[in-house]
Design a protein around this motif. Structure first.
Motif, PDB file in Angstrom:
ATOM      1  N   SER A  76       9.493  -3.858   3.723  1.00  0.00           N
ATOM      2  CA  SER A  76       9.494  -4.708   5.190  1.00  0.00           C
ATOM      3  C   SER A  76       8.878  -3.508   5.476  1.00  0.00           C
ATOM      4  CB  SER A  76      10.200  -5.140   6.146  1.00  0.00           C
ATOM      5  OG  SER A  76       9.836  -5.219   7.454  1.00  0.00           O
ATOM      6  N   PRO A  77       7.169  -3.799   6.598  1.00  0.00           N
ATOM      7  CA  PRO A  77       6.498  -2.657   7.069  1.00  0.00           C
ATOM      8  C   PRO A  77       7.544  -2.261   8.533  1.00  0.00           C
ATOM      9  CG  PRO A  77       5.702  -4.930   7.505  1.00  0.00           C
ATOM     10  CD  PRO A  77       7.084  -4.352   6.168  1.00  0.00           C
TER      11      PRO A  77
ATOM     12  N   ASP B  16      -3.071  -0.139   6.926  1.00  0.00           N
ATOM     13  CA  ASP B  16      -2.264   1.375   7.271  1.00  0.00           C
ATOM     14  C   ASP B  16      -2.622   2.352   7.060  1.00  0.00           C
ATOM     15  OD1 ASP B  16       0.234   2.312   8.761  1.00  0.00           O
ATOM     16  OD2 ASP B  16       1.211   0.336   7.297  1.00  0.00           O
TER      17      ASP B  16
ATOM     18  N   LYS C  53      12.861   2.875   5.178  1.00  0.00           N
ATOM     19  CA  LYS C  53      11.901   3.767   4.227  1.00  0.00           C
ATOM     20  C   LYS C  53      12.033   5.596   4.261  1.00  0.00           C
ATOM     21  CE  LYS C  53       7.713   1.118   5.550  1.00  0.00           C
ATOM     22  NZ  LYS C  53       6.942   1.304   5.805  1.00  0.00           N
TER      23      LYS C  53
ATOM     24  N   THR D   2      10.993  -9.670   0.458  1.00  0.00           N
ATOM     25  CA  THR D   2      10.801  -8.483   1.493  1.00  0.00           C
ATOM     26  C   THR D   2      12.277  -7.169   1.743  1.00  0.00           C
ATOM     27  OG1 THR D   2       8.571  -9.698   2.236  1.00  0.00           O
ATOM     28  CG2 THR D   2       9.714  -7.860   3.238  1.00  0.00           C
TER      29      THR D   2
ATOM     30  N   ARG E  91       9.278  -3.094  -4.793  1.00  0.00           N
ATOM     31  CA  ARG E  91       8.257  -4.270  -4.220  1.00  0.00           C
ATOM     32  C   ARG E  91       8.703  -5.403  -3.381  1.00  0.00           C
ATOM     33  NH1 ARG E  91       4.178  -7.765  -4.725  1.00  0.00           N
ATOM     34  NH2 ARG E  91       1.801  -7.624  -2.917  1.00  0.00           N
ATOM     35  N   LYS E  92       8.627  -5.367  -2.357  1.00  0.00           N
ATOM     36  CA  LYS E  92       7.771  -5.011  -1.308  1.00  0.00           C
ATOM     37  C   LYS E  92       8.369  -4.390  -0.451  1.00  0.00           C
ATOM     38  CE  LYS E  92       4.999  -7.743   0.677  1.00  0.00           C
ATOM     39  NZ  LYS E  92       3.333  -8.825   0.843  1.00  0.00           N
TER      40      LYS E  92
ATOM     41  N   GLN F 181       2.989   7.885   1.880  1.00  0.00           N
ATOM     42  CA  GLN F 181       3.024   7.626   0.366  1.00  0.00           C
ATOM     43  C   GLN F 181       2.711   8.353  -0.578  1.00  0.00           C
ATOM     44  OE1 GLN F 181       1.659   4.124  -1.283  1.00  0.00           O
ATOM     45  NE2 GLN F 181       3.841   3.580  -2.469  1.00  0.00           N
TER      46      GLN F 181
ATOM     47  N   ASP G 114       2.621  -0.885  -0.337  1.00  0.00           N
ATOM     48  CA  ASP G 114       4.076  -1.361  -0.140  1.00  0.00           C
ATOM     49  C   ASP G 114       5.325  -1.218  -0.987  1.00  0.00           C
ATOM     50  OD1 ASP G 114       3.395  -3.467  -1.811  1.00  0.00           O
ATOM     51  OD2 ASP G 114       3.267  -5.065   0.238  1.00  0.00           O
TER      52      ASP G 114
ATOM     53  N   CYS H 163      -5.142   0.272  -2.285  1.00  0.00           N
ATOM     54  CA  CYS H 163      -4.596  -0.354  -0.634  1.00  0.00           C
ATOM     55  C   CYS H 163      -5.923  -0.527  -0.186  1.00  0.00           C
ATOM     56  CB  CYS H 163      -3.902   0.846  -0.718  1.00  0.00           C
ATOM     57  SG  CYS H 163      -4.902   2.068   0.149  1.00  0.00           S
TER      58      CYS H 163
END
Length: 525
Positions: free
Chosen positions: A273-274, A13, A280, A252, A270-271, A20, A100, A10
């Motif tokens: 979206s933030p 973030d 999440k 995404t 993966r991946k 995580q 992600d 990583c």
């Protein structure tokens, strides 16, 4: 019962990394973290402090500066694997993940899945016979030595490779290995990982070979596993669900992908979206649950094709992309360098490529010949680039795997600037204010077709002040828009003034900005 040591590479973030690691270890598993040495030391300190009392977390003892396509990614992975093997003697499997990635099954399901078969899960296809590589160089990845990054040092990358070709410096692949290729998202048994680490210590010739191949994270582990492990103990697949768009960019996943993700025959996806906070939250709760009954239908890729074929962005209920332009991304920063003298703007962008890790692209909306990666055709013409400008820019951010990107623009591109400033990403603008001699303006008029060799002298005398006034008007329009975060470098300014403008624009220390501001002949024609 299987116990997983997750290998996490990583670079940003820190809060998401902490979340995580906490989530994965709460289910009884482990995690080994390699945080890129290019990234902020304060971010790394935050991660270490937050996880210092978690005995199921360890860190790579050596941090390396990672670059897409470079050996450094494999090197960082090996450091994290070594730390995990030493710290977690009870780990039975080692699973490669990114920041992600998220689990799309429960931990209990994942453990039972891995216990069911004594195999390694890794994509491992013959490098030369398979069609795994869709675009770009293939054999050239291996037979020439690559010391430069194709994305950030494009000229050096191709000049070095072409020079080797002219000099006949083609090298041989180590005779006893058969190079394989596949996804870098693998899950390997402990015995396999120990064999790999022992191999790296014994076979320095193979290590030297891979250290100068291009994109070795798609070939190194894939080749060594096939070399060391019997074929019947290898499942040639990844346990991480990922898809790619027609442009070759990773798809995404958003909040309304939850049900679809759970029905895929994979353990992670993966991946994510933030901005997919609800997805999440739900996936995090799922991983901690005791759910083991999942209805596998594997309709994900067909569903995505169906939705995008109708103009949607891969979400069931999303607007069509021509109804609502795509965004660059909330956490991304676009740096716009504006100069009427394109050679001066390009000079600054080149210095950014040389002195920072910010990818910088020349006047892509003004010059069709601007070098761009193959993005499936959207980059082919200025018309396409301009029409799909936000989609194009987002793809470039994804291609360079960066949250900061610099581009050059002509002052006349005011509509493009307004559109990018209207995006929810952060936009900064640096205008380079230069002097315009009559000679330069005349050359400009000839280049753009406002004058020709037979244009009367009297017409040219009237034309030059008109063009000069038009340049001033374009600059005034930019300032009248009241864009936030705008800065100016002036040919008439002092080095100190230009250094301050550069430092604020790039948010870099003044000593680094001074190095750029002092570039010899910066404003020269």
């Amino acid at each position: 019962m299987a116990k997983i040591a997750f290998i996490l590479l990583c670079h940003k973030d820190p809060k998401a990394i902490i979340d995580q690691a906490t989530r994965l270890t709460a289910a009884g598993d482990y995690i080994s973290i390699h945080f890129d040495a290019r990234s902020s030391r304060s971010d790394f300190d935050m991660i270490q402090a937050a996880l210092s009392e978690n005995a199921s977390v360890t860190f790579a003892k050596t941090r390396v500066k990672g670059g897409w396509g470079e050996w450094s990614l494999v090197e960082g992975t090996l450091h994290a694997v070594e730390a995990a093997v030493e710290a977690f003697p009870r780990a039975t499997h080692f699973y490669m993940v990114s920041g992600d990635c998220m689990a799309i099954k429960s931990a209990e399901y994942a453990h039972e899945f891995l216990d069911a078969d004594d195999v390694d899960y890794i994509e491992s296809f013959d490098f030369f016979k398979s069609d795994w590589i869709k675009t770009g160089i293939k054999e050239d990845r291996l037979i020439w030595r690559h010391w430069f990054n194709e994305r950030t040092q494009k000229w050096l990358f191709y000049t070095s490779m072409n020079l080797q070709k002219r000099l006949g410096l083609k090298r041989r692949i180590p005779a006893d290995i058969q190079v394989q290729i596949g996804s870098q998202w693998w899950c390997l048994r402990r015995r396999t990982v120990e064999w790999i680490l022992e191999f790296t210590r014994q076979r320095r010739d193979v290590m030297r070979f891979f250290a100068t191949t291009w994109i070795p994270d798609e070939t190194f582990f894939q080749t060594l596993v096939r070399h060391l492990v019997p074929d019947e103990e290898i499942e040639t697949r990844t346990l991480t669900f990922l898809m790619f768009t027609d442009y070759g960019m990773p798809v995404t996943f958003y909040n309304d992908h939850y049900d679809m993700l759970l029905s895929q025959d994979y353990l992670f996806a993966r991946k994510i979206s933030p901005d997919a906070h609800e997805l999440k939250r739900r996936l995090g709760a799922l991983y901690a649950s005791d759910t083991v009954d999942f209805k596998i239908s594997n309709e994900g890729r067909n569903l995505f094709t169906f939705l995008t074929g109708r103009g949607r962005i891969g979400q069931r209920f999303a607007e069509r992309f021509w109804e609502s332009e795509t965004t660059l991304g909330r956490d991304r920063e676009l740096l716009i360098v504006v100069s009427k003298k394109w050679h001066v703007g390009k000079r600054l962008l080149q210095r950014l490529r040389e002195t920072t890790n910010i990818p910088a692209i020349d006047y892509l909306f003004d010059e069709e010949s601007t070098p761009l990666p193959d993005l499936g055709g959207i980059q082919g013409t200025i018309e396409k680039r301009t029409r799909h400008r936000r989609a194009l820019m987002r793809m470039l951010f994804d291609y360079y795997q960066t949250d900061r990107l610099a581009i050059g623009m002509d002052p006349a591109d005011i509509d493009l600037m307004k559109d990018f400033y209207a995006d929810r990403s952060k936009t900064r603008l640096l205008e380079i204010e230069t002097n315009f001699t009559d000679e330069w303006i005349l050359g400009h008029a000839l280049r753009v077709g406002l004058a020709g060799e037979r244009t009367p002298e009297e017409a040219i005398e009237r034309l030059i002040p008109t063009i000069r006034q038009d340049f001033f008007y374009e600059s005034d329009r930019i300032r009248d828009e009241g864009f936030e975060e705008t800065h100016i470098m002036r040919e008439s300014g002092t080095v100190e003034e230009n250094t301050e403008a550069l430092a604020k624009f790039l948010t870099i220390p003044e000593e680094r900005a001074l190095e750029i501001a002092r570039t010899e002949g910066f404003f020269g024609d």
